[in-house]
Design an enzyme around this catalytic site. Structure first.
Site, short mmCIF file in Angstrom:
data_model
loop_
_atom_site.label_atom_id
_atom_site.label_comp_id
_atom_site.label_asym_id
_atom_site.label_seq_id
_atom_site.Cartn_x
_atom_site.Cartn_y
_atom_site.Cartn_z
N VAL A 1 -10.94 2.50 -3.94
CA VAL A 1 -10.38 2.50 -4.78
C VAL A 1 -11.75 1.80 -5.81
O VAL A 1 -11.78 0.57 -4.64
CB VAL A 1 -8.90 1.74 -4.92
CG1 VAL A 1 -7.96 1.25 -5.92
CG2 VAL A 1 -8.10 3.26 -4.37
N HIS B 1 -6.88 -5.84 2.44
CA HIS B 1 -5.33 -5.48 2.82
C HIS B 1 -5.45 -6.47 3.68
O HIS B 1 -6.19 -7.07 4.96
CB HIS B 1 -6.50 -4.21 4.08
CG HIS B 1 -6.89 -3.23 3.27
ND1 HIS B 1 -6.02 -1.79 2.93
CD2 HIS B 1 -8.06 -2.61 2.88
CE1 HIS B 1 -6.69 -0.65 2.07
NE2 HIS B 1 -8.16 -1.45 2.29
N ASP C 1 0.78 -1.02 0.05
CA ASP C 1 0.14 -0.06 0.03
C ASP C 1 0.73 1.16 0.05
O ASP C 1 2.08 1.45 0.44
CB ASP C 1 -1.40 0.06 1.55
CG ASP C 1 -2.22 0.84 1.06
OD1 ASP C 1 -2.79 0.82 1.18
OD2 ASP C 1 -2.16 2.60 1.13
N ILE C 2 0.65 2.33 -0.66
CA ILE C 2 1.20 3.41 -0.73
C ILE C 2 1.07 4.20 0.36
O ILE C 2 2.38 5.19 0.57
CB ILE C 2 0.77 4.12 -2.44
CG1 ILE C 2 1.89 4.95 -2.37
CG2 ILE C 2 -0.33 5.06 -1.89
CD1 ILE C 2 1.82 6.05 -3.90
N ASN D 1 -13.03 -2.96 2.06
CA ASN D 1 -13.84 -2.14 2.46
C ASN D 1 -15.12 -2.27 0.78
O ASN D 1 -14.21 -2.79 -0.18
CB ASN D 1 -13.19 -0.31 1.88
CG ASN D 1 -12.17 -0.55 3.00
OD1 ASN D 1 -12.69 -1.38 4.92
ND2 ASN D 1 -11.75 -0.31 3.08
N HIS E 1 -10.14 -5.50 -3.26
CA HIS E 1 -8.99 -5.47 -3.19
C HIS E 1 -8.86 -5.98 -1.27
O HIS E 1 -9.89 -5.73 -0.93
CB HIS E 1 -7.77 -4.25 -2.60
CG HIS E 1 -8.30 -2.85 -2.67
ND1 HIS E 1 -9.61 -2.42 -3.00
CD2 HIS E 1 -8.27 -2.45 -1.38
CE1 HIS E 1 -10.08 -1.34 -2.86
NE2 HIS E 1 -9.38 -0.66 -1.53
P1 5GP Z 1 -10.10 1.04 0.08
O1 5GP Z 1 -10.83 1.95 1.22
O2 5GP Z 1 -10.65 1.35 -1.22
O3 5GP Z 1 -10.03 -0.03 1.00
O4 5GP Z 1 -8.52 1.18 -0.07
C1 5GP Z 1 -7.28 1.84 -0.92
C2 5GP Z 1 -5.84 1.77 -0.62
O5 5GP Z 1 -5.08 2.10 -1.40
C3 5GP Z 1 -5.45 2.31 -0.04
O6 5GP Z 1 -5.37 2.34 1.66
C4 5GP Z 1 -4.12 4.19 -0.46
O7 5GP Z 1 -3.50 4.27 0.43
C5 5GP Z 1 -4.22 2.65 -1.56
N1 5GP Z 1 -3.83 3.42 -2.71
C6 5GP Z 1 -4.47 3.95 -3.48
N2 5GP Z 1 -3.64 4.78 -4.41
C7 5GP Z 1 -2.94 3.67 -4.70
C8 5GP Z 1 -1.80 3.94 -5.92
O8 5GP Z 1 -1.74 4.49 -5.73
N3 5GP Z 1 -0.82 2.22 -5.28
C9 5GP Z 1 -0.60 2.20 -4.15
N4 5GP Z 1 0.30 1.03 -3.73
N5 5GP Z 1 -1.89 2.13 -3.26
C10 5GP Z 1 -2.46 3.21 -3.66
#
Ligand code: 5GP
Length: 122
Positions: A102, A108, A34-35, A93, A106
């Site tokens: 996103v 986590h 994760d970034i 999520n 995915h």
């Molecule tokens: P969500 O809230 O959709 O469950 O989590 C999305 C995750 O994607 C977040 O933890 C965020 O930090 C990660 N993320 C968003 N953009 C990028 C990216 O460009 N690269 C990586 N590696 N992670 C990302």
């Protein structure tokens, strides 16, 4: 019902348009760091197919994709040392109430410290 946006950031990662720190890649899945890590271990595992949420993937992915995805998760747990080890939390999520950022399914995988409560009290 599950309309997939091919411009989402993980679709762009899968097309190689945006770099990622890959942990593991298989025929149907990709695992990467994760970034913006929320824990010492914070890996995202995604299917390569165009699935928006967990339920979308569970309902429509092939058996091969589903097995590949979960085997990838298991390998990530081993490779990052969370299992065998002190354990981890796996979270997904979905949509608005899940606060999904996103819109590509995915999981986590978080670990390396105690993860606290499951959810904030409302
Ligand atoms: P969500 O809230 O959709 O469950 O989590 C999305 C995750 O994607 C977040 O933890 C965020 O930090 C990660 N993320 C968003 N953009 C990028 C990216 O460009 N690269 C990586 N590696 N992670 C990302």
């Amino acid at each position: 019902m599950h309309s997939y946006d091919p411009q989402n950031i993980f679709a762009r990662i899968l097309r190689g348009e945006i770099p990622n720190k890959t942990v593991l890649e298989t025929e149907h899945s990709l695992a990467f760091h994760d970034i913006n890590p929320a824990a010492p271990v914070h890996v995202l595992v995604i299917p390569k197919g165009a699935y928006v949420t967990f339920d979308h993937f569970a309902a429509e992915a092939s058996a091969e994709e589903i097995v590949d995805f979960h085997r990838t998760c298991a390998q990530v747990c081993q490779m990052t040392g969370v299992m065998p080890g002190k354990g981890y939390r796996a979270i997904t999520n979905a949509a608005e109430h899940g606060m999904q950022e996103v819109p590509h399914y995915h999981l986590h995988i978080l670990g390396g410290r105690p993860m606290g409560r499951l959810v904030d009290p409302a």
